[in-house]
Each structure stands twice: as C-alpha cells, then as structure tokens.
Design a protein around this motif. Structure first.
Motif, mmCIF file in Angstrom:
data_model
loop_
_atom_site.group_PDB
_atom_site.id
_atom_site.type_symbol
_atom_site.label_atom_id
_atom_site.label_comp_id
_atom_site.label_asym_id
_atom_site.label_seq_id
_atom_site.Cartn_x
_atom_site.Cartn_y
_atom_site.Cartn_z
ATOM 1 N N ASP A 91 0.822 -1.298 0.009
ATOM 2 C CA ASP A 91 -0.463 0.005 0.260
ATOM 3 C C ASP A 91 1.294 0.897 0.103
ATOM 4 N N GLY A 92 2.352 1.282 -0.502
ATOM 5 C CA GLY A 92 2.601 2.105 -0.917
ATOM 6 C C GLY A 92 4.272 2.247 0.065
ATOM 7 N N PHE A 93 4.434 2.710 1.099
ATOM 8 C CA PHE A 93 6.267 2.903 1.826
ATOM 9 C C PHE A 93 5.878 2.750 3.156
ATOM 10 N N ALA A 94 7.304 1.673 3.331
ATOM 11 C CA ALA A 94 6.817 1.529 5.509
ATOM 12 C C ALA A 94 8.141 1.803 5.590
ATOM 13 N N ILE A 95 8.203 2.287 6.866
ATOM 14 C CA ILE A 95 10.088 2.363 7.417
ATOM 15 C C ILE A 95 9.716 0.379 7.983
ATOM 16 N N THR A 96 10.617 -0.775 7.861
ATOM 17 C CA THR A 96 10.034 -1.810 7.870
ATOM 18 C C THR A 96 11.370 -2.458 8.694
ATOM 19 N N ALA A 97 13.006 -1.453 9.445
ATOM 20 C CA ALA A 97 13.237 -1.900 10.340
ATOM 21 C C ALA A 97 13.900 -0.637 10.565
ATOM 22 N N VAL A 98 14.311 -0.375 11.732
ATOM 23 C CA VAL A 98 15.784 0.026 12.746
ATOM 24 C C VAL A 98 16.928 -0.889 12.961
ATOM 25 N N HIS A 99 17.871 -0.807 12.312
ATOM 26 C CA HIS A 99 19.162 -1.669 13.082
ATOM 27 C C HIS A 99 19.671 -0.085 13.937
ATOM 28 N N LEU A 100 20.352 -0.586 14.957
ATOM 29 C CA LEU A 100 21.272 0.644 16.082
ATOM 30 C C LEU A 100 22.477 -0.147 16.188
ATOM 31 N N THR A 101 23.194 0.069 15.767
ATOM 32 C CA THR A 101 24.252 -0.069 16.066
ATOM 33 C C THR A 101 25.243 0.477 16.978
ATOM 34 N N LEU A 102 26.169 0.064 18.177
ATOM 35 C CA LEU A 102 26.246 0.737 19.349
ATOM 36 C C LEU A 102 28.101 0.786 19.432
ATOM 37 N N SER A 103 29.115 1.231 19.630
ATOM 38 C CA SER A 103 30.230 1.350 19.918
ATOM 39 C C SER A 103 29.970 2.085 21.385
ATOM 40 N N ALA A 104 30.674 1.248 22.841
ATOM 41 C CA ALA A 104 30.593 2.457 23.971
ATOM 42 C C ALA A 104 32.082 1.644 24.971
ATOM 43 N N LYS A 105 32.931 2.982 25.220
ATOM 44 C CA LYS A 105 33.838 2.314 26.822
ATOM 45 C C LYS A 105 32.553 2.511 27.687
ATOM 46 N N ILE A 106 32.869 1.637 28.808
ATOM 47 C CA ILE A 106 32.193 1.615 29.867
ATOM 48 C C ILE A 106 33.191 0.824 30.094
ATOM 49 N N PRO A 107 34.132 2.053 31.490
ATOM 50 C CA PRO A 107 34.979 1.495 32.246
ATOM 51 C C PRO A 107 34.069 0.429 33.432
ATOM 52 N N GLY A 108 34.548 -0.514 34.059
ATOM 53 C CA GLY A 108 33.745 -1.425 35.173
ATOM 54 C C GLY A 108 32.682 -2.789 34.647
ATOM 55 N N ALA A 109 32.479 -2.238 33.489
ATOM 56 C CA ALA A 109 30.710 -2.750 32.923
ATOM 57 C C ALA A 109 32.061 -4.300 31.917
ATOM 58 N N ASP A 110 31.259 -5.481 32.363
ATOM 59 C CA ASP A 110 31.562 -6.726 31.784
ATOM 60 C C ASP A 110 30.670 -6.714 31.046
ATOM 61 N N ASN A 111 30.770 -7.106 29.511
ATOM 62 C CA ASN A 111 30.101 -8.016 28.168
ATOM 63 C C ASN A 111 28.809 -8.300 28.340
ATOM 64 N N ALA A 112 28.197 -9.334 29.789
ATOM 65 C CA ALA A 112 27.029 -9.590 29.748
ATOM 66 C C ALA A 112 26.563 -8.299 30.152
ATOM 67 N N THR A 113 26.580 -7.913 31.563
ATOM 68 C CA THR A 113 26.013 -7.409 31.769
ATOM 69 C C THR A 113 25.941 -6.134 30.695
ATOM 70 N N PHE A 114 26.780 -5.089 29.504
ATOM 71 C CA PHE A 114 26.581 -3.947 29.011
ATOM 72 C C PHE A 114 25.205 -4.550 27.678
ATOM 73 N N GLN A 115 25.397 -6.275 27.767
ATOM 74 C CA GLN A 115 24.397 -6.230 26.730
ATOM 75 C C GLN A 115 23.387 -7.035 27.136
ATOM 76 N N GLU A 116 22.921 -6.663 28.529
ATOM 77 C CA GLU A 116 21.494 -7.053 28.760
ATOM 78 C C GLU A 116 20.809 -5.496 28.675
ATOM 79 N N LEU A 117 22.123 -4.688 29.778
ATOM 80 C CA LEU A 117 21.897 -2.712 29.983
ATOM 81 C C LEU A 117 21.108 -2.039 28.029
ATOM 82 N N ALA A 118 22.097 -2.955 27.442
ATOM 83 C CA ALA A 118 22.179 -2.398 25.743
ATOM 84 C C ALA A 118 20.453 -2.878 25.323
#
Length: 143
Positions: A91-118
C-alpha cells in the motif's frame, strides 16, 4: 511532561517540489528536503528517515546512559548509528526496520552486563516504543 515541535513546508508536486524542515530549537531552520534527497541520493537535503535515525540513536543512547547510571556505571564514550530501512510495500512505503549499532567504552562493565543493559535501552527508549517496526541491535564494548 514535555512537548516540543518540528515543522515542515512544501511547495510543488512530489518529484519537482521542494520542502523545508525546521525544529523548535533551531538546530534545523528551513533545511531542505525533497524527493531527490529521499529516494535518489546524492542531492543536498535531508529526509524523514534520516531524522528518525538521528532521533532514535539519540534517544537510545540517552536511555542507555540512564540505565548505566542506575547500575552504577558511567560511559566514557558511546556512539550509536541507527540505520532506518524504507521499503515499498503493497500500500505504498513503510519503515520496515531500524538497526542500531552501538560502540561504547564503559569502565567497569563486563560484556554480559553491557549487552543486557543495552537491550533494556533498546526496548525502553521512547522512540523505540513509538516505532512500529523491527528493531535490532549490535552492541560492542571497547576495552
């Protein structure tokens, strides 16, 4: 509660017309947009998908900053890109997806916690809640 605004002007037909967008803050003031900048690329000007991408990236990153603070973490640096996909549908056009790409430096964060919080920020930010589309996330924690 807060309410703000953006505005748009348009003159002419869909392909030959010209538009201008503005924001309350003045960050954009009669900035051009049109068919060529939206669908043909290479033309100067913005488009709604680019603006949604910037809004989503900003909202998600701020939401993550809040969530990190609640976990007693503070980002040294975060950078988010939001790729917004516009596709032709029946029926026309639609926004079908958004892909977020994040790069972060967070002192004291482990990857599992980071992924959960993100993931919580992706689901909880107001722009994510607004969009009725598939939202994906690639989040990388820098050492």
């Amino acid at each position: 509660m807060t309410t703000t605004h953006g505005s748009a002007k348009w003159q002419g037909g869909i392909k030959d017309g010209k538009g201008a967008i503005s924001t309350k803050s003045g960050a954009l003031s009669d900035y051009p947009y049109g068919f060529a900048s939206r669908f043909e690329g290479g033309k100067p000007g913005s488009n709604p998908e680019e603006l949604i991408g910037a809004a989503h990236a900003a909202c998600f990153t701020m939401a993550l900053s809040l969530i990190l603070g609640e976990a007693k973490l503070t980002a040294e640096h975060m950078e988010t890109k939001a790729d917004v996909t516009l596709e032709k549908v029946a029926d026309g056009f639609a926004i079908t997806a958004v892909h977020l790409t994040l790069s972060a430096k967070i002192p004291g964060a482990d990857n599992a916690t980071f992924q959960e919080l993100a993931g919580k920020a992706k689901a909880g930010c107001p722009v994510s809640k607004l969009l009725n589309t598939k939202i994906t996330l690639d989040a990388s924690l820098q050492g």
